[in-house]
Design a protein around this motif. Structure first.
Motif, PDB file in Angstrom:
ATOM      1  N   LYS A 184       5.305   8.074   5.648  1.00 19.00           N
ATOM      2  CA  LYS A 184       5.292   7.663   7.043  1.00 19.00           C
ATOM      3  C   LYS A 184       6.681   7.084   7.374  1.00 19.00           C
ATOM      4  O   LYS A 184       7.447   6.735   6.487  1.00 19.00           O
ATOM      5  N   ASN A 206       6.710  13.113   1.785  1.00 17.51           N
ATOM      6  CA  ASN A 206       5.371  12.888   2.352  1.00 17.51           C
ATOM      7  C   ASN A 206       5.120  11.399   2.638  1.00 17.51           C
ATOM      8  O   ASN A 206       4.140  10.817   2.189  1.00 17.51           O
ATOM      9  N   ALA A 227      -4.246   6.700  10.065  1.00 11.84           N
ATOM     10  CA  ALA A 227      -3.733   8.078   9.880  1.00 11.84           C
ATOM     11  C   ALA A 227      -4.412   8.791   8.721  1.00 11.84           C
ATOM     12  O   ALA A 227      -4.333   9.996   8.621  1.00 11.84           O
ATOM     13  N   ILE A 233      -1.344   1.967   9.876  1.00 16.11           N
ATOM     14  CA  ILE A 233      -1.102   3.119   9.001  1.00 16.11           C
ATOM     15  C   ILE A 233      -2.401   3.713   8.464  1.00 16.11           C
ATOM     16  O   ILE A 233      -2.525   4.928   8.318  1.00 16.11           O
ATOM     17  N   GLU A 236       5.739  15.672  11.040  1.00 12.88           N
ATOM     18  CA  GLU A 236       5.118  16.921  10.589  1.00 12.88           C
ATOM     19  C   GLU A 236       5.988  18.086  11.052  1.00 12.88           C
ATOM     20  O   GLU A 236       6.328  18.178  12.222  1.00 12.88           O
ATOM     21  N   SER A 247       3.999   9.598  11.740  1.00 16.56           N
ATOM     22  CA  SER A 247       3.824  10.520  10.636  1.00 16.56           C
ATOM     23  C   SER A 247       4.493  11.828  11.048  1.00 16.56           C
ATOM     24  O   SER A 247       3.973  12.540  11.906  1.00 16.56           O
TER      25      SER A 247
END
Length: 156
Positions: A43, A41, A155, A152, A119, A117
């Protein structure tokens, strides 16, 4: 005699300092880096560079990426180096991967740093949510990290 003792002391001090420095892990395989980022989890930071010819890239590495502040900060980030060298040989697979990402992110100059990020979608596809980009920032690690943190933090 004093010079010898001073030289020994200085050598020990430099050695101790280099042992205390954290070792950064720069990935070159994007798929591997993205898997790690998803699993942990985190970045991802894509560093587009011309490592053996780009003066600003070398300056960014020296002033920011090779500092303790950056090493501490990067614990929560997966680092990926996407290199476009002129003299250093590179495997064809790596060249193709780097060119594809350069095209995808529309990178036109170096250094360019993109934050994403990753996903994983329910259908198994991967989505890279682009958080923003930067390049060389005057002012050393502190100023560069301020810019990176502002990118960052969008996000969250």
């Amino acid at each position: 005699m004093i010079k010898i003792i001073f030289t020994l002391f200085l050598g020990i001090l430099v050695s101790a300092n280099s042992f205390s420095q954290e070792k950064l892990i720069w990935h070159t395989d994007v798929n591997e880096a993205l898997e790690i980022a998803i699993k942990e989890n985190k970045k991802v930071m894509f560093f587009f560079t011309g490592s053996d010819w780009c003066g600003w890239c070398i300056k960014l590495q020296k002033e920011v990426f090779n500092t303790q502040d950056f090493a501490k900060w990067s614990n929560d980030i997966v680092l990926v180096e996407l290199d476009f060298p002129k003299r250093t040989p590179q495997k064809e697979k790596l060249k193709v991967q780097n060119r594809q990402l350069q095209s995808m992110f529309k990178v036109r100059g170096y250094p360019t740093v993109h934050f994403v990020s990753p996903e994983k979608k329910p259908d198994g596809n991967l989505n890279l949510n682009n958080l923003g980009k930067t390049g060389y920032v005057r002012g050393g690690a502190k100023k560069w990290l301020e810019v990176a943190n502002s990118i960052i933090s969008k996000a969250v």
